[in-house]
Design an enzyme around this catalytic site. Structure first.
Site, short mmCIF file in Angstrom:
data_model
loop_
_atom_site.label_atom_id
_atom_site.label_comp_id
_atom_site.label_asym_id
_atom_site.label_seq_id
_atom_site.Cartn_x
_atom_site.Cartn_y
_atom_site.Cartn_z
CB SER A 23 26.28 39.41 -2.91
OG SER A 23 24.87 39.29 -3.18
CG HIS A 156 55.63 70.83 20.94
ND1 HIS A 156 55.35 70.99 20.02
CD2 HIS A 156 54.29 71.71 21.91
CE1 HIS A 156 54.19 72.89 19.96
NE2 HIS A 156 53.90 72.94 21.26
CB SER A 277 57.06 37.96 24.64
OG SER A 277 58.66 38.09 24.17
CE LYS A 283 58.22 43.72 25.77
NZ LYS A 283 58.81 43.43 24.48
CD GLU A 290 51.63 46.91 20.60
OE1 GLU A 290 51.79 46.61 19.86
OE2 GLU A 290 50.96 46.33 22.14
N1 ARG Z 1 23.14 41.65 -4.60
C1 ARG Z 1 22.05 43.33 -5.27
C2 ARG Z 1 23.33 44.61 -4.51
O1 ARG Z 1 24.08 43.81 -3.52
C3 ARG Z 1 20.91 43.56 -4.82
C4 ARG Z 1 20.75 44.00 -6.29
C5 ARG Z 1 20.68 43.70 -7.14
N2 ARG Z 1 20.12 44.44 -7.92
C6 ARG Z 1 20.03 44.10 -9.60
N3 ARG Z 1 19.42 44.98 -10.42
N4 ARG Z 1 20.74 43.35 -9.85
O2 ARG Z 1 23.34 44.90 -5.28
#
Ligand code: ARG
Length: 457
Positions: A23, A156, A277, A283, A290
């Site tokens: 992560s 409306h 454009s 334009k 948007e």
């Molecule tokens: N990267 C993990 C998360 O965002 C951290 C916690 C990980 N905990 C574990 N028991 N593997 O949730």
């Protein structure tokens, strides 16, 4: 990079699994919060004599050194670390040795990540709230500027009754004021500390959760350790609040797009917020409005993703919960960006008062006032309503407006009509007379603006 959890296994997992599990690419943004939480944790451990004062000093100095070095660009966050918590702890141990290995006493990554997310989200709420206040101030200033500028009010999307542009803008300020209030509410509920819950069951060490909570600016601790590591309600709540905020942004964006079309021509946007454009030389496109309207879909999607991740999830921590981050970050980033570009764009809006007035003169939007006029002369309102309906049909058939009708023409419909009818249907007078609380008269709008400004202070 070596695993914190190598032990039962050697910590080596297959390359695709490693990539899938990691992560760090998105939780690296929790770096500062991770350091902050770890400093508070080390200080608590020393205060409770779980580690020595000298070890705590080494840990804290080491952590602050890592913070400085990453901020200065002399230390890179290692993309091969499993997550940001691993990176910080391993770098600390590389730098200070054995003491670094004591930081994780009476802590788990489960309460650590719960803490980091709350700290990060609290900050993000504070930033978004600040930006939102600025947006409200800008809208209110515009509303004040255009409190006398007459335009059609619509229902409306059909011309309905005369209002002022200031009144219409002030309506958006009230929506965003509620959003601000909702953010404040969400912050209140998230501001409890999960740290000290450890993996899920608490700990046998004599920790002081209150002390850590106070050091990190929390109002209290999460009372149940299982709840502390399982709860992401505040993220769902925040994303619901942000979805509604984006609903308001998108409604405003839609009107801006309409208003700067040739068909309406009610406003001019600064060239800073429009594009051309590649093929049509004439334009001037309202891309920014948007895009903001379009990004609303992302934020709704983020909310749906988060709700779905947590649906049916057993207690306590599950790795699914790592999936909270990208949705939550994306929603916070998107809303931040949208507010930050919307604010100067709204500030750049210039009303085309002539166009607004010309449109207001065309849609029989003073017909209600004409019916009220008869009612005031004693005609029952429903009868007056029917009579005016017939007058409008007569005007449409004869290419006239209510202002063009002669007095005898009026009297052929009802003898109560007199010379003062023309004053009554004058658009400025129609607006000025709507002095009811919240109404469109400049005086009422001024009171609405005062109300908003008082709330902001
Ligand atoms: N990267 C993990 C998360 O965002 C951290 C916690 C990980 N905990 C574990 N028991 N593997 O949730």
């Amino acid at each position: 990079m070596a695993k914190l959890w190598a032990g039962r296994t050697d910590g080596n997992i297959c390359a695709v699994a490693e990539e899938f599990n990691s992560s760090i690419s998105f939780d690296r943004r929790l770096f500062a919060e991770d350091i902050k939480g770890s400093v508070a944790h080390a200080e608590m451990l020393a205060a409770k004599h779980i580690i020595s004062a000298q070890e705590a000093r080494q840990i804290v100095d080491g952590l602050l050194g890592i913070l400085d070095d990453v901020n200065a660009g002399t230390l890179a966050i290692d993309e091969n670390a499993e997550d940001i918590h691993t990176f910080v702890e391993q770098t600390l141990t590389e730098r200070i040795g054995e003491a670094g290995k004591k930081l994780h006493t009476a802590r788990s990554r489960n309460d650590q990540v719960a803490l980091d997310m709350r700290l990060y989200t609290r900050n993000a709420i504070d930033d978004m709230s600040k930006s939102l206040r600025r947006l409200i101030e800008v809208i209110v200033a515009k509303a004040e500027k255009y409190q006398d500028t007459i335009m059609c009010g619509y229902t409306h999307l059909q011309r309905a009754q005369p209002i002022t542009f200031g009144h219409h803008l002030a309506a958006y300020a009230f929506m965003f004021l509620r959003d601000l209030d909702r953010l404040r509410d969400c912050r209140k509920r998230l501001n409890s500390s999960p740290i000290g819950a450890c993996a899920l069951a608490g700990t046998t060490y004599p920790t002081d959760r209150q002390m850590e909570a106070a050091a990190l600016g929390f109002d209290e601790v999460v009372q149940n350790s299982i709840d502390a590591v399982s709860d992401r309600d505040y993220l769902v709540e925040l994303l619901a609040d942000l979805s509604l905020l984006m609903t308001h942004i998108s409604r405003f964006a839609e009107e801006i797009v309409l208003w700067c079309s040739w068909e309406f021509g009610y406003i001019r946007l600064s060239d800073d917020f429009t594009t051309g454009s590649s093929i049509m030389p004439q334009k001037k496109n309202p891309d920014i409005a948007e895009l903001a309207r379009g990004k609303t879909g992302r934020v709704y999607g983020d909310l749906m993703a988060l709700l779905t991740v947590f649906k049916g999830l057993p207690l306590a921590y599950n790795k699914d919960m790592q999936e909270d981050k990208e949705s939550a970050f994306d929603a916070m980033d998107t809303v931040g960006e949208c507010i930050n570009v919307f604010t100067p764009m709204v500030a750049s809006i210039e009303a085309n008062a002539d166009k607004m007035l010309a449109a207001a003169k065309e849609g029989f939007i003073n017909a209600t006032d004409l019916a009220d006029y008869l009612a005031q002369k004693g005609v029952p309102f429903r009868t007056a309503y029917h009579t005016v309906g017939k007058i409008v049909a007569y005007c449409v058939a004869n290419g006239k407006t209510l202002e063009d009708m002669g007095l005898e023409e009026y009297q052929s419909f009802d003898l109560h009509f007199a010379e003062d009818v023309y004053q009554t249907i004058n658009l400025e007078n129609c607006v000025r007379r709507r002095i009811s609380q919240g109404g469109t008269s400049p005086e009422s709008v001024r009171r609405q603006i005062e109300y908003i400004r008082a709330k902001l202070n």
